[in-house]
Motif scaffolding. Structure first.
Motif, PDB file in Angstrom:
ATOM      1  N   LYS A 174       0.836  -1.213   0.000  1.00 42.90           N
ATOM      2  CA  LYS A 174       0.000   0.000   0.000  1.00 42.90           C
ATOM      3  C   LYS A 174       0.866   1.257   0.000  1.00 42.90           C
ATOM      4  CE  LYS A 174      -4.149  -1.860   2.247  1.00 42.90           C
ATOM      5  NZ  LYS A 174      -4.980  -1.863   3.493  1.00 42.90           N
ATOM      6  N   ILE A 175       1.950   1.202   0.789  1.00 40.42           N
ATOM      7  CA  ILE A 175       2.848   2.362   0.859  1.00 40.42           C
ATOM      8  C   ILE A 175       3.558   2.569  -0.472  1.00 40.42           C
ATOM      9  CG2 ILE A 175       4.970   3.210   1.931  1.00 40.42           C
ATOM     10  CD1 ILE A 175       4.030   1.774   4.523  1.00 40.42           C
ATOM     11  N   LYS A 176       4.057   1.476  -1.065  1.00 38.88           N
ATOM     12  CA  LYS A 176       4.847   1.584  -2.292  1.00 38.88           C
ATOM     13  C   LYS A 176       3.993   1.911  -3.518  1.00 38.88           C
ATOM     14  CE  LYS A 176       8.545   0.714  -0.023  1.00 38.88           C
ATOM     15  NZ  LYS A 176       9.446   1.843   0.295  1.00 38.88           N
ATOM     16  N   THR A 177       2.693   1.650  -3.453  1.00 33.07           N
ATOM     17  CA  THR A 177       1.813   1.958  -4.595  1.00 33.07           C
ATOM     18  C   THR A 177       0.920   3.161  -4.315  1.00 33.07           C
ATOM     19  OG1 THR A 177       0.129   0.383  -3.790  1.00 33.07           O
ATOM     20  CG2 THR A 177       1.771  -0.455  -5.347  1.00 33.07           C
ATOM     21  N   SER A 178       1.191   3.889  -3.244  1.00 33.20           N
ATOM     22  CA  SER A 178       0.313   5.009  -2.875  1.00 33.20           C
ATOM     23  C   SER A 178       0.261   6.072  -3.969  1.00 33.20           C
ATOM     24  CB  SER A 178       0.774   5.627  -1.552  1.00 33.20           C
ATOM     25  OG  SER A 178       2.109   6.077  -1.654  1.00 33.20           O
ATOM     26  N   LYS A 179       1.421   6.379  -4.577  1.00 31.93           N
ATOM     27  CA  LYS A 179       1.443   7.385  -5.649  1.00 31.93           C
ATOM     28  C   LYS A 179       0.665   6.907  -6.871  1.00 31.93           C
ATOM     29  CE  LYS A 179       4.035  10.824  -4.136  1.00 31.93           C
ATOM     30  NZ  LYS A 179       3.555  12.223  -4.115  1.00 31.93           N
ATOM     31  N   MET A 180       0.787   5.605  -7.174  1.00 29.97           N
ATOM     32  CA  MET A 180       0.046   5.045  -8.311  1.00 29.97           C
ATOM     33  C   MET A 180      -1.450   5.193  -8.096  1.00 29.97           C
ATOM     34  SD  MET A 180       2.093   1.485  -8.979  1.00 29.97           S
ATOM     35  CE  MET A 180       3.859   1.436  -9.287  1.00 29.97           C
ATOM     36  N   ARG A 181      -1.877   4.855  -6.875  1.00 31.26           N
ATOM     37  CA  ARG A 181      -3.314   4.936  -6.589  1.00 31.26           C
ATOM     38  C   ARG A 181      -3.787   6.383  -6.533  1.00 31.26           C
ATOM     39  NH1 ARG A 181      -3.856   3.305  -1.649  1.00 31.26           N
ATOM     40  NH2 ARG A 181      -1.736   2.640  -1.193  1.00 31.26           N
ATOM     41  N   GLU A 182      -2.922   7.253  -6.037  1.00 30.97           N
ATOM     42  CA  GLU A 182      -3.285   8.672  -5.944  1.00 30.97           C
ATOM     43  C   GLU A 182      -3.518   9.278  -7.325  1.00 30.97           C
ATOM     44  OE1 GLU A 182      -1.206  12.859  -4.486  1.00 30.97           O
ATOM     45  OE2 GLU A 182      -0.402  10.936  -3.773  1.00 30.97           O
ATOM     46  N   HIS A 183      -2.708   8.855  -8.310  1.00 34.93           N
ATOM     47  CA  HIS A 183      -2.828   9.399  -9.668  1.00 34.93           C
ATOM     48  C   HIS A 183      -3.571   8.455 -10.611  1.00 34.93           C
ATOM     49  CE1 HIS A 183       0.660  11.627  -7.980  1.00 34.93           C
ATOM     50  NE2 HIS A 183       0.102  12.628  -8.627  1.00 34.93           N
ATOM     51  N   ASN A 184      -4.253   7.466 -10.039  1.00 32.45           N
ATOM     52  CA  ASN A 184      -5.092   6.544 -10.823  1.00 32.45           C
ATOM     53  C   ASN A 184      -4.293   5.804 -11.898  1.00 32.45           C
ATOM     54  OD1 ASN A 184      -7.547   5.289 -11.387  1.00 32.45           O
ATOM     55  ND2 ASN A 184      -8.082   6.779 -12.978  1.00 32.45           N
ATOM     56  N   LYS A 185      -3.093   5.335 -11.530  1.00 29.24           N
ATOM     57  CA  LYS A 185      -2.267   4.576 -12.461  1.00 29.24           C
ATOM     58  C   LYS A 185      -2.267   3.080 -12.148  1.00 29.24           C
ATOM     59  CE  LYS A 185      -1.123   8.215 -14.697  1.00 29.24           C
ATOM     60  NZ  LYS A 185      -1.793   8.452 -16.009  1.00 29.24           N
ATOM     61  N   LEU A 186      -2.992   2.674 -11.128  1.00 28.98           N
ATOM     62  CA  LEU A 186      -3.074   1.258 -10.770  1.00 28.98           C
ATOM     63  C   LEU A 186      -4.396   0.713 -11.284  1.00 28.98           C
ATOM     64  CD1 LEU A 186      -1.156  -0.634  -9.191  1.00 28.98           C
ATOM     65  CD2 LEU A 186      -2.630  -0.315  -7.210  1.00 28.98           C
ATOM     66  N   ASP A 187      -4.322  -0.299 -12.141  1.00 30.72           N
ATOM     67  CA  ASP A 187      -5.527  -0.833 -12.756  1.00 30.72           C
ATOM     68  C   ASP A 187      -6.445  -1.470 -11.711  1.00 30.72           C
ATOM     69  OD1 ASP A 187      -6.484  -1.336 -15.701  1.00 30.72           O
ATOM     70  OD2 ASP A 187      -7.002  -3.152 -14.569  1.00 30.72           O
ATOM     71  N   ALA A 188      -7.725  -1.501 -12.029  1.00 34.83           N
ATOM     72  CA  ALA A 188      -8.723  -2.029 -11.088  1.00 34.83           C
ATOM     73  C   ALA A 188      -8.544  -3.519 -10.837  1.00 34.83           C
ATOM     74  CB  ALA A 188     -10.126  -1.751 -11.617  1.00 34.83           C
ATOM     75  N   ASP A 189      -7.875  -4.240 -11.754  1.00 32.14           N
ATOM     76  CA  ASP A 189      -7.728  -5.688 -11.562  1.00 32.14           C
ATOM     77  C   ASP A 189      -6.575  -6.046 -10.616  1.00 32.14           C
ATOM     78  OD1 ASP A 189      -5.551  -5.078 -13.126  1.00 32.14           O
ATOM     79  OD2 ASP A 189      -5.823  -6.733 -14.538  1.00 32.14           O
TER      80      ASP A 189
END
Length: 733
Positions: free
Chosen positions: A396-411
């Motif tokens: 969660k910490i390492k992907t926080s920026k991805m999720r913040e900018h909507n770069k992490l796919d829903a799958d």
């Protein structure tokens, strides 16, 4: 005492002469000053005398004409409930490191100044016992409503510009900024004890995932005493914790935690030192480097005593300079003297109480024992591999920026990734996120004559589940994970099903289940023994691979060709240490006799590896860890003679194939021969006795694979001749 002329009107002159000692006088000079006056025969009528402090405050000169008026304080609103006074030495050159007890100072102050009036910012001189004379400045005055207190109602304190000291007034002292004055006791201002933690510290923003329990342990042990004012700890008669050792495998967050501890504390800027940086080629410089690290803390401790700020010194790779004394070859003794110097600074004769040394290592076993006792690096916290919840926190910490900018796919399901990344360290999880990002970025790079990047990549890029799975399978493998590739080599032919196979597998998996169960012992040693070529290694590898333990390693004699006995012991011991860091571990030790270098020649046998084996196999892992050791042996009788057989929880014997029906099953499952050829071989073997290991039989069948296209009768004859030549099949006479 100097006197100053008063030029006042006659009415005021009469009022002044009727004022009694201890009453209050309002002096008007453009500014208002309120003083408590006292009659003195040495002062002529019409004159007043002031001390040096008062003359400086009022900017008074000799024979200056001033105007004064009597002043009567309001008994309901101007009684002091608490007064905060800033203290310093009157003469800076006469400062001392002697401690001043504020509780005793408060009592003496009331005795000297009872019923005196004080104004905010008023300076005064205070003689305390036989110690140095202090210069005081009133910083804050609070009053309370006596009527409310008399009626039993709660009285809210209110700020005062002027108030009168009462018997129940609270006198609070704090030292002036930059003062060398050392105050102790309870009657200190709250501001004199600086909060240990920074005001903007937020545990959730620290970026340390999966280490909540360890962090709480450090806070409880190392900082509980530092949260309270120094006098509380002084009353308990204890010293602060001065050392923490963080140890564990590489990449688990030891350095990150140490840095975050330095950031969260309201202390001096931490000094971060790599262990090897201390060492110097010049005589005495290594020890001097250690002394320099503690110089500031020593100076402040002498100057401020218990009010000294906290000095943090962080040693990365501390094992580089703190090895066991006497263990380093050579006659310089530099390592030993560095350890001695560090010990004396942390907990020597002139020990410091304002330091916190944080050491980090992944080789705790190499450190000098004297450093690990109470009073030195007494808090030893293992920063181990994160569990599933910890891995989820890290992801969660390492992907926080991805999720913040909507770069992490829903799958992408982070909980699924956490379950798939068993025995991943924090650094390896970060590497996984980087690898998945690279996999996603690759889709927007076009390779041709030139490398072209999609200009709209910033809008289109998404990191998907397939990116993570690809990286998990191909790019990032845990250092303390499973040796799947090595295990695959042992079972590259697969597990051939013949008469005893099912029973052997069921028995083996039963022990695997026993090793996993929380209700059983935390150590299980299984010996799989049988004659050479019986398939003991394949069975052991199959059980290790299918145990699904996150840590599965193989110890094979082939990897130790040319090793001395001492080197073998160190490598095996290191593997066991790594296994203890995982919650579930499996170690596969292939061919014990070869590992020990056993030779039947000679009447006596002794081996360092044998001693190491006995010690490691009979020792239990730490609490909360489960270890399964699967060993193979070709000579059970040797292990029995060496006394090693007793350390095993259970023994599984892998027999030779002795029935024609079992040979038929192996031939059919191998696929090396046709059904007609198998029938012909079985008919031939039914007229004699066969005794063969499954591994040997599969090796002979490889010959049949290279004889494709040859007449079936010749193939059958060639195979049966091989069996007879090897002494595997004995025909009836």
């Amino acid at each position: 005492m100097r006197t100053y002329h008063l030029q006042i009107v006659s009415l005021l002159m009469k009022m002044i002469f009727h004022i009694k000692s201890g009453m209050y006088l309002l002096m008007l000079m453009g500014k208002t000053f309120i003083f408590t006056i006292k009659h003195d025969k040495g002062v002529k009528p019409g004159y007043m005398g002031f001390n040096v402090i008062q003359r400086k405050q009022g900017l008074l000169s000799i024979d200056q004409e001033i105007r004064v008026e009597p002043y009567n304080p309001d008994p309901q609103r101007q009684l002091i409930s608490s007064i905060v006074i800033e203290a310093d030495f009157l003469q800076k050159k006469s400062s001392t490191t002697e401690q001043f007890n504020t509780d005793q100072m408060s009592m003496a102050f009331k005795e000297q100044f009872m019923r005196h009036g004080f104004s905010v910012r008023q300076p005064l001189v205070f003689k305390f016992q036989d110690k140095k004379t202090l210069s005081l400045v009133v910083r804050e005055i609070e009053g309370s409503d006596p009527e409310a207190l008399a009626a039993g109602r709660k009285s809210e304190p209110h700020k005062l510009d002027f108030g009168v000291i009462q018997p129940n007034s609270s006198i609070i002292f704090e030292k002036s900024e930059g003062s060398f004055l050392i105050l102790t006791g309870k009657a200190k201002a709250r501001s004199s004890h600086t909060s240990l933690f920074s005001a903007d510290w937020d545990f959730e923003k620290m970026g340390i995932g999966g280490l909540d329990e360890q962090f709480i342990q450090i806070l409880r042990r190392a900082f509980a005493s530092r949260v309270f004012p120094p006098e509380v700890v002084e009353h308990l008669g204890v010293k602060h914790v001065k050392g923490i050792l963080l140890y564990g495998p590489p990449g688990t967050g030891k350095t990150l935690m140490a840095r975050q501890i330095g950031k969260m504390l309201n202390a001096r800027e931490p000094k971060i030192v790599n262990g090897p940086e201390i060492l110097d080629k010049y005589v005495g410089e290594s020890e001097a480097n250690v002394r320099r690290l503690f110089a500031e803390a020593e100076e402040e401790e002498k100057r401020m005593g218990p009010n000294s700020g906290l000095h943090i010194i962080i040693f990365d790779e501390i094992d580089a300079i703190c090895k066991q004394r006497g263990s380093v070859a050579g006659n310089t003794g530099v390592n030993d003297t560095v350890v001695n110097q560090l010990l004396s600074k942390i907990d020597g004769v002139e020990q410091l109480n304002n330091i916190l040394v944080i050491g980090m290592t992944n080789r705790k076993d190499m450190m000098d024992d004297a450093l690990l006792r109470p009073g030195r690096l007494e808090i030893q916290v293992e920063i181990s591999l994160p569990d599933e919840n910890g891995r989820l926190d890290i992801l969660k910490i390492k992907t926080s920026k991805m999720r913040e900018h909507n770069k992490l796919d829903a799958d992408v399901d982070l909980a699924e990734l956490a379950s798939l990344t068993k025995n991943f360290s924090g650094a390896e999880l970060e590497g996984l996120v980087k690898a998945a990002s690279s996999s996603a970025l690759k889709r927007y790079i076009h390779l041709g004559k030139k490398i072209e990047v999609d200009p709209n990549a910033i809008d289109k890029i998404k990191i998907t589940r397939s990116d993570f799975i690809y990286s998990l399978e191909n790019d990032v493998k845990p250092a303390l994970g499973s040796s799947d590739e090595v295990l695959e080599k042992f079972i590259e032919r697969g597990i051939i099903n013949w008469g005893a196979t099912k029973e052997l597998l069921e028995k083996g998996m039963m022990f695997v289940k026993q090793a996993r169960s929380p209700e059983t012992s935390n150590r299980l040693c299984l010996l799989i023994e049988g004659a050479p070529t019986a398939g003991t290694s394949a069975l052991a590898a199959y059980l290790s691979k299918n145990s699904d333990f996150p840590f599965t390693k193989v110890i094979n004699s082939r990897e130790m060709v040319g090793f001395t006995e001492a080197s073998k012991c160190l490598k095996i011991n290191r593997l066991f240490d790594d296994a203890y860091r995982s919650e579930l571990s499996c170690i596969f030790m292939n061919d014990l006799e070869q590992l020990m270098g056993y030779s039947p020649i000679g009447p006596r046998y002794q081996s360092l590896v044998l001693d190491a084996m006995y010690s490691l196999l009979s020792s239990s892992p730490p609490k909360g860890r489960k270890l399964m050791v699967i060993c193979t042996s070709k000579r059970r009788s040797v292990l029995e003679e060496l006394g090693l057989l007793s350390v095993f929880t259970a023994v599984i014997r892998v027999p030779f194939i002795a029935r024609v029906e079992d040979v038929q099953m192996v031939l059919e499952e191998s696929g090396a021969m046709s059904s007609d050829e198998i029938d012909a071989v079985v008919r031939h073997l039914s007229h004699g006795r066969i005794f063969v290991g499954v591994k040997k039989l599969l090796g002979l069948l490889d010959t049949m694979r290279v004889m494709k296209g040859v007449d079936s009768r010749k193939r059958v004859a060639a195979f049966t001749n091989l069996l007879e030549d090897e002494g595997i099949f004995v025909p009836e006479l």
